[in-house]
Design an enzyme around this catalytic site. Structure first.
Site, PDB file in Angstrom:
ATOM      1  N   ILE A 287      65.793 -32.311  72.326  1.00 14.72           N
ATOM      2  CA  ILE A 287      65.562 -30.595  73.610  1.00 14.72           C
ATOM      3  C   ILE A 287      66.358 -32.531  74.530  1.00 14.72           C
ATOM      4  CG2 ILE A 287      64.418 -30.910  75.513  1.00 14.72           C
ATOM      5  CD1 ILE A 287      62.412 -29.474  73.684  1.00 14.72           C
ATOM      6  N   CYS A 288      67.264 -31.946  75.400  1.00 15.98           N
ATOM      7  CA  CYS A 288      67.698 -32.943  76.559  1.00 15.98           C
ATOM      8  C   CYS A 288      67.970 -34.367  76.005  1.00 15.98           C
ATOM      9  CB  CYS A 288      67.365 -33.212  77.324  1.00 15.98           C
ATOM     10  SG  CYS A 288      67.751 -34.160  79.070  1.00 15.98           S
ATOM     11  N   MET A 289      67.537 -35.396  76.490  1.00 12.90           N
ATOM     12  CA  MET A 289      67.816 -36.927  75.522  1.00 12.90           C
ATOM     13  C   MET A 289      67.472 -37.245  74.177  1.00 12.90           C
ATOM     14  SD  MET A 289      65.938 -39.829  76.905  1.00 12.90           S
ATOM     15  CE  MET A 289      66.634 -42.315  76.223  1.00 12.90           C
TER      16      MET A 289
ATOM     17  N   GLY B   8      68.048 -34.927  72.482  1.00 16.05           N
ATOM     18  CA  GLY B   8      68.771 -34.320  71.143  1.00 16.05           C
ATOM     19  C   GLY B   8      69.890 -35.060  71.280  1.00 16.05           C
TER      20      GLY B   8
END
Lengths: 368, 367
Positions: free
Chosen positions: B152-154, B156
């Site tokens: 998820i986002c960072m 990721g």
């Protein structure tokens, strides 16, 4: 009916609406169970936030935070509407006459922008008055240090800021050892060249306090520049909103609700501010502001550490050093554990291999 | 001939103000009855599988019969700058719940609330130590060599780095709104897109970390709000007047508020490393990023990768995300899945609920 008359009627309608909203404002708060009259509160929003806090029984709960934002909404709505109404009042006569309305509006907004950019200085007191500046500076320190800083404040209020360090007027100088040093340097004691290093130490300590004052000044300047730029963005947003209204007027369309007008203003403002935020000029101003804030915080900490060191209280820098050591040690422990884990199966395997090899050797030894 | 562009009838305006009043009064009544625990987020049933220092790894209880559960567990790598609850915000808007319904065995990392003593934790620690430890433990528990990673986002970005360092431990890598190329953040004519990165770059991160230690959540929140300051700071609350008298809608609104403003601080050194290495130097795509003494080479991503991004993402613009396709090692098994939503909407939006988890689950089962 001409636009001026219609504008006046609209202003009256809006003014009545504001009165209606405000008259119920405190009523909402007074309805809060278990709370007294809100009159003593500095800010009605605070009262209402506290009310919700009391109800929900939780500090900083989402409901409490939300209540603050909700109750701040009519206030923001009125501020925005008042600004647009004023702008409209200035621009509409020329607009109706088919003349350029922008210069009059820009003059109004320029004045508003100047007022906005002066806010940080007003809030922090004038930098020309050292006593006021130091007072405003000390208000930013933590409550725990207040008694110590009060002494410094008292000393600086007496006259030259250096008094606090040189003569120990308020006692702080003695705590820090400044008094002794400066006595050596001319206050009665004999000062020899061999004492020079100590004097240098004193100068360093003084420097840390004076750096806080510099940092406050830099912060004021950075805040002023930031407010000015932000105010400029909002002024442009107002101008664009009026331009949007002028286009509606040309098309014969109308805004029928204050909330719709507010939404339009917010949407135009976001777009306008985003354009401004992306400019190198704004990013530089923002960088200067954040840098000034951080420098101020660091300078404040370094000055406080002078006091704490003298009182043999552990400082944040010392604790951070300890944290760094702990962090490094933790890493070493983790690496060792990992190496141990990785080595364990290998040694078992190696042991197994060795045993198997011995077994093989044993079986290979010819019976004699 | 222009016409006066306002029609504020006194009766209409008075009625509008009366409506605002009545909504606020009703809202007060609702808020009076609400407790903090009523605004529950991250509520899908789970066990703590593993806990160390500030973080915990949750193992979610299955929602389908055991024989329908996919045999390869999936761990969700969450960002350091927001709470894990974004993936489980409310029962009917929960990525985690949707995955469980698809038969995925879900683990999720809650990095927790770093304390002052954690200020020296850096990205190295999170990727090469914590994430590695988590993956090893889950794999060992499942009796497998490789497991699935979902970022998820960072989180990721960190999962990508980890997968590049340990391709032997990652079976599939699924990413959502993950920044990869930190210099591909501008879209002409859309000044709010990528503003977060632009502003982040212009701040003296060394001074910030030296001053704060850990970077406070409020500092980060201000950066998020700057993308739409009037709408997010005032307009949103003005619009929320309309739901004040609806308890369920109000609780859902408060859930989002709780997640948005209840985020953790970011350990100072992790923030410094992220800004200097990723944001400023773009080291991940330049091939100069070193973690744990090893070079992070995206060409090492040999596992199948599914890159999910939000078409209207202004925080992590799509060009930053899809850049991965250019650098990845195994281009044959690289897929992209665009979703018509924004950055947060990918987890909490109504329509994405029906797309993201089913698509990812299907892809995981096929690979």
């Amino acid at each position: 009916m001409d636009w001026t008359q219609q504008t006046n009627d609209m202003m009256k309608t809006w003014s009545d609406a504001q009165k209606q909203l405000w008259s119920n404002w405190l009523g909402w708060g007074q309805g809060a169970a278990g709370l007294g009259q809100p009159a003593a509160m500095f800010d009605p929003t605070q009262f209402l936030r506290m009310a919700v806090d009391t109800w929900s029984g939780s500090k900083d709960s989402p409901a409490q935070r939300f209540a603050g934002n909700i109750f701040g909404t009519p206030d923001m709505m009125m501020r925005s509407m008042n600004l647009i109404m004023k702008a409209w009042q200035v621009a509409s006569p020329k607009m109706e006459a088919g003349k350029a309305w922008q210069p009059d509006l820009q003059a109004l907004l320029k004045q508003w922008q100047e007022e906005i950019s002066e806010l940080p200085k007003r809030a922090m007191a004038g930098s020309s008055d050292f006593a006021q500046l130091s007072k405003s500076m000390f208000e930013r320190w933590s409550p725990m240090t207040a008694p110590w800083l009060a002494m410094l404040n008292q000393a600086t209020a007496a006259g030259h800021p250096g008094e606090a360090f040189m003569t120990g007027t308020g006692g702080l100088g003695r705590i820090l050892g400044f008094g002794e040093a400066f006595q050596m340097m001319g206050g009665g004691g004999e000062f020899g060249l061999s004492e020079m290093p100590r004097a240098t130490v004193m100068r360093e300590k003084m420097g840390k306090f004076l750096r806080v004052i510099d940092a406050v000044k830099d912060l004021q300047d950075a805040q002023q520049a930031y407010h000015k730029k932000l105010g400029g963005g909002i002024a442009t947003s107002v101008e664009r909103t009026i331009d949007h209204l002028a286009k509606l007027a040309e098309k014969g369309e109308k805004v029928t609700s204050p909330r719709d007008l507010m939404r339009t203003f917010f949407s135009i403002s976001d777009k306008t501010l985003n354009e401004s935020f992306n400019t190198p000029e704004f990013l530089e101003i923002q960088e200067k502001l954040t840098h000034a804030l951080m420098t101020h915080k660091i300078a404040q900490r370094e000055a406080l550490e002078v006091i704490y060191n003298q009182l043999e209280i552990p400082t944040r820098s010392e604790i951070d050093e300890a944290y760094r050591d702990i962090h490094e040690l933790k890493k070493e422990v983790r690496a060792l554990r990992k190496a141990l884990k990785e080595a364990a199966p290998k040694s078992v395997a190696a042991k197994g291999k060795k045993a198997a090899s011995k077994e093989l050797e044993a079986t290979e030894v010819p019976a004699s | 001939m222009s016409k006066f562009p306002f029609e504020f009838r006194p009766d209409d305006v008075a009625r509008e103000m009366a409506q605002i009043e009545s909504k606020i009064s009703a809202g007060l009544a609702q808020l009076t009855s609400l407790k903090d625990e009523d605004v529950d987020i991250g509520s899908t049933p789970k066990d703590v599988f593993y806990a160390r220092e500030t973080f915990q790894v949750y193992h979610y209880k299955p929602l389908v019969p055991q024989d329908q559960i996919h045999h390869v567990p999936m761990v969700i790598s969450t960002p350091l700058i927001n709470g894990y609850e974004v993936a489980d915000l409310q029962p009917d808007r929960s990525l985690v719940r949707n995955f469980l319904n698809e038969g995925i065995d879900v683990y999720m990392i809650n990095w927790g609330y770093p304390k002052r003593c954690d200020r020296y934790n850096n990205i190295d620690d999170y990727v090469t130590d914590y994430l590695d430890d988590i993956v090893d433990n889950i794999a060992e528990n499942a009796g497998l060599d490789k497991i699935n990673l979902f970022g998820i986002c960072m989180g990721g970005t960190m999962a990508t780095c980890y997968s590049a360092l340990h391709p032997e431990k990652v079976r599939n890598l699924a990413l959502t709104v993950t920044p990869i190329d930190f210099h591909q953040t501008k879209i002409p004519g859309q000044p709010h897109v990528g503003l977060l990165f632009e502003m982040g770059r212009s701040v003296d991160v060394d001074a910030m970390v030296n001053a704060f230690g850990n970077v406070p959540a409020d500092v980060l929140n201000v950066s998020f709000l700057m993308a739409s300051p009037f709408t997010l700071m005032f307009g949103k609350y003005a619009d929320s007047l309309d739901i004040l008298d609806n308890k369920e809608a109000l609780i859902n609104f408060l859930r989002m508020e709780k997640w948005l403003f209840g985020g953790p601080e970011v350990p100072g050194e992790a923030y410094r490393q992220f800004v200097t290495q990723f944001l400023n130097k773009n080291a991940l795509v330049n091939g100069t990023l070193m973690l744990g003494g090893r070079k992070v080479d995206l060409a090492n991503l040999s596992m199948p990768v599914l890159n999910v991004y939000a078409e209207r993402d202004h925080l992590v613009p799509p060009p930053s995300t899809v850049a991965l396709g250019k650098y990845i090692g195994n281009k044959k098994d690289y897929q992209e899945l665009p979703i018509k939503t924004g950055h947060i909407g990918i987890y909490t939006g109504g329509a994405p609920q029906k797309i993201v988890a089913p698509s990812v689950a299907k892809w995981l089962k096929e690979h």
